[in-house]
Design an enzyme around this catalytic site. Sequence first.
Site, mmCIF file in Angstrom:
data_model
loop_
_atom_site.group_PDB
_atom_site.id
_atom_site.type_symbol
_atom_site.label_atom_id
_atom_site.label_comp_id
_atom_site.label_asym_id
_atom_site.label_seq_id
_atom_site.Cartn_x
_atom_site.Cartn_y
_atom_site.Cartn_z
ATOM 1 N N PHE A 19 0.811 -1.225 0.000
ATOM 2 C CA PHE A 19 0.000 0.000 0.000
ATOM 3 C C PHE A 19 0.836 1.264 0.000
ATOM 4 C CE2 PHE A 19 0.762 -0.118 4.619
ATOM 5 C CZ PHE A 19 0.990 1.220 4.874
ATOM 6 N N LYS A 39 -0.799 -7.024 -9.442
ATOM 7 C CA LYS A 39 -1.824 -7.168 -8.400
ATOM 8 C C LYS A 39 -1.512 -6.067 -7.394
ATOM 9 C CE LYS A 39 -2.926 -8.194 -4.765
ATOM 10 N NZ LYS A 39 -3.468 -7.185 -3.790
ATOM 11 N N GLU A 87 -4.944 -3.837 -2.428
ATOM 12 C CA GLU A 87 -6.380 -3.514 -2.460
ATOM 13 C C GLU A 87 -6.685 -2.250 -1.662
ATOM 14 O OE1 GLU A 87 -4.786 -5.894 -1.013
ATOM 15 O OE2 GLU A 87 -5.873 -6.912 0.589
ATOM 16 N N SER A 137 5.004 -7.030 3.424
ATOM 17 C CA SER A 137 5.478 -7.390 4.764
ATOM 18 C C SER A 137 6.289 -8.685 4.715
ATOM 19 C CB SER A 137 4.281 -7.551 5.701
ATOM 20 O OG SER A 137 3.435 -8.555 5.195
ATOM 21 N N CYS A 141 9.721 1.371 3.811
ATOM 22 C CA CYS A 141 10.672 0.346 4.240
ATOM 23 C C CYS A 141 12.059 0.925 4.442
ATOM 24 C CB CYS A 141 10.723 -0.764 3.199
ATOM 25 S SG CYS A 141 11.358 -0.172 1.643
ATOM 26 N N GLU A 167 8.736 -4.054 13.403
ATOM 27 C CA GLU A 167 8.482 -2.963 12.461
ATOM 28 C C GLU A 167 7.190 -2.267 12.879
ATOM 29 O OE1 GLU A 167 7.314 -3.986 8.415
ATOM 30 O OE2 GLU A 167 8.552 -2.345 7.673
HETATM 31 P P1 NAD Z 1 1.243 -6.690 2.931
HETATM 32 O O1 NAD Z 1 2.241 -7.764 3.009
HETATM 33 O O2 NAD Z 1 0.111 -6.696 3.876
HETATM 34 O O3 NAD Z 1 0.595 -6.638 1.463
HETATM 35 C C1 NAD Z 1 1.390 -6.660 0.297
HETATM 36 C C2 NAD Z 1 0.631 -7.372 -0.808
HETATM 37 O O4 NAD Z 1 0.389 -8.721 -0.408
HETATM 38 C C3 NAD Z 1 -0.737 -6.755 -1.100
HETATM 39 O O5 NAD Z 1 -0.899 -6.702 -2.495
HETATM 40 C C4 NAD Z 1 -1.717 -7.693 -0.420
HETATM 41 O O6 NAD Z 1 -2.942 -7.774 -1.113
HETATM 42 C C5 NAD Z 1 -0.997 -9.030 -0.474
HETATM 43 N N1 NAD Z 1 -1.310 -9.886 0.678
HETATM 44 C C6 NAD Z 1 -1.585 -9.476 1.951
HETATM 45 N N2 NAD Z 1 -1.784 -10.548 2.751
HETATM 46 C C7 NAD Z 1 -1.634 -11.648 1.981
HETATM 47 C C8 NAD Z 1 -1.705 -13.049 2.235
HETATM 48 N N3 NAD Z 1 -1.989 -13.525 3.441
HETATM 49 N N4 NAD Z 1 -1.493 -13.900 1.210
HETATM 50 C C9 NAD Z 1 -1.199 -13.430 -0.017
HETATM 51 N N5 NAD Z 1 -1.120 -12.104 -0.312
HETATM 52 C C10 NAD Z 1 -1.328 -11.214 0.658
HETATM 53 O O7 NAD Z 1 2.071 -5.310 3.033
HETATM 54 P P2 NAD Z 1 1.491 -3.824 3.149
HETATM 55 O O8 NAD Z 1 0.923 -3.639 4.498
HETATM 56 O O9 NAD Z 1 0.659 -3.505 1.959
HETATM 57 O O10 NAD Z 1 2.835 -2.983 2.993
HETATM 58 C C11 NAD Z 1 3.655 -2.645 4.077
HETATM 59 C C12 NAD Z 1 4.830 -3.599 4.201
HETATM 60 O O11 NAD Z 1 5.565 -3.617 2.990
HETATM 61 C C13 NAD Z 1 5.817 -3.167 5.282
HETATM 62 O O12 NAD Z 1 6.233 -4.303 5.977
HETATM 63 C C14 NAD Z 1 6.964 -2.570 4.493
HETATM 64 O O13 NAD Z 1 8.210 -2.603 5.136
HETATM 65 C C15 NAD Z 1 6.961 -3.446 3.280
HETATM 66 N N6 NAD Z 1 7.633 -2.806 2.162
HETATM 67 C C16 NAD Z 1 8.867 -3.284 1.838
HETATM 68 C C17 NAD Z 1 9.563 -2.683 0.812
HETATM 69 C C18 NAD Z 1 10.937 -3.173 0.457
HETATM 70 O O14 NAD Z 1 11.477 -2.721 -0.538
HETATM 71 N N7 NAD Z 1 11.531 -4.073 1.220
HETATM 72 C C19 NAD Z 1 9.014 -1.611 0.091
HETATM 73 C C20 NAD Z 1 7.738 -1.175 0.452
HETATM 74 C C21 NAD Z 1 7.056 -1.784 1.499
#
Ligand code: NAD
Length: 503
Positions: A157, A181, A184, A234, A289, A385
């Site tokens: 997000f 994808k 959402e 995440s 991140c 985090e």
């Molecule tokens: P998230 O993991 O909740 O969601 C990321 C994606 O995974 C979304 O598209 C979501 O729909 C999907 N998703 C969520 N739960 C899922 C599941 N159980 N099974 C399959 N798909 C699933 O992450 P977020 O809250 O959208 O973003 C924040 C996180 O992203 C933080 O931890 C941040 O550090 C990390 N992030 C990392 C980087 C990097 O370069 N390392 C960059 C940006 C964000």
Amino acid sequence: MTGLNFSHSLVLCRNLSGGEWFDDSHLPKSEVVSPYTGKVIGSVPLSTPFEVDRTVSAAAQAWPAWAQMPLRNRVEILVRFRQLMIENLLRLTESVAFESGKTKVEAEAGLQKGLEIVDFAISLPNLEILLAADVSQGVHCQFRREALGVVVGITPFNFPAMVPLWMIPLALVVGNAFILKPSEKVPLTSQIIAELLMKAGLPKGIFSIVNGGASAVNALVQHPDVKAVGFVGSTSVASHIYKTGTVLHKRVLALGGAKNHIIVTPDCDVAHTAKGVLSSFTGCAGQRCMAASVLVAVGNVDHVIAKIHELASAQCLGRDMGAIIDRAALSRIESAIAQAEAQGAKIILDGRGRQPQLDQCQSGNWIGATILDHASPTMECAQMEIFGPVLTIIRAETLESAVQISNQSPYGNAASVFTTRGDVAQYVTQHSNAGMLGVNIGVPVPREPFSFGGTKQSRFGHGDITGRSGLDFWSDLKKITTTWPTLQANQAPTAGQFLLHTT
Ligand code: NAD
């Protein structure tokens, strides 16, 4: 104050398969809520394996022609896309800010970084010029970069445009069909990106969008025709995606969460350090991140902490700092602060309950900058985090122990040092085990062509997501070794040999 236009009409996001938009109105929907106002600004269909299969099949049909197109022609489309992005920069910026809670300045900065990746992709014909050489007398070796086929990007997000743009230009320029994808929680901006890619002349089926949540993600990762998956989000989900995809022998690069440390030494430039630390932990309201969420204070740096405190206290919500993505995230951050206090950390700046001075924003998700001092490395606020504008300060007696504290983190995205001494900087960059290091820089994001990626639980898989590493992830290098008998003999073909070849 925010510079944002709050009078948007509702956006009903659609899926894009085979170059056609689908309402998929029969599907359940998830509401998109602006972090600024708490109001519904759109909705997104929650796709099932059926929509995934429809999209992958159309992409699989489309990609061979795209992959066979000369590189220069693919690049021309990306050049047009770049121009369209610039023409639509304000629209894209407002969309990113409004759906993710970023300030306008932060939203535009993410788009500029996205444009940088487009620039890098466009430079591919010049980049690859040296991929061939005579390796011995009459023997020639060459790399040929080949597309993988249908590939997928799953994004978080916190960067609705930038993270998709880490992947899209590189995956497309080498000849893949790419399926996005988006999160959402922030699916609006990717609808604009798709519109601009199609306007730029991208053939149908080469860029697609499957909206949805975990069910759509799992169907995409497991689909037999999907060859590679790029994931950013995440750590728990990154680990799940990596395991699921690699068991099926797919190529997976999954970037996860972070807990970045900034080491501050007494010799640092106070004004520069305070500004750098502040922008790192409060930028994007700490929801990035690369945010520094732990300051490791070496020796007595109270004068630096006092300056950081002064700058953070003066921040204006809505202008200097944006909003938190949703209510759940806000209460998670607030609980983490309460728990840190209960475990013995001292709250020297408390942002809980702060609101921007703007009527439209009263129902948004807000918290001001928060500083927790005298934390120990084992406290949860020092380890997990928090993903909000919270800075945890740990005191260390020596530079060596400061680096050890940073290195003990299970994450390894970034680490920085603020110092005026070369030997201090050298020690930290040599001994830190994070993937991206900064010297006097709070957010050490490498600019292209230097690639982006962490270590340990911040990245599952090999390589980085941008730069040449990104190109390598989305393609295979075929190695062709050639010799010709006449070349080996160092002779011109004889007239007889020509006749032989032409009959
Ligand atoms: P998230 O993991 O909740 O969601 C990321 C994606 O995974 C979304 O598209 C979501 O729909 C999907 N998703 C969520 N739960 C899922 C599941 N159980 N099974 C399959 N798909 C699933 O992450 P977020 O809250 O959208 O973003 C924040 C996180 O992203 C933080 O931890 C941040 O550090 C990390 N992030 C990392 C980087 C990097 O370069 N390392 C960059 C940006 C964000």
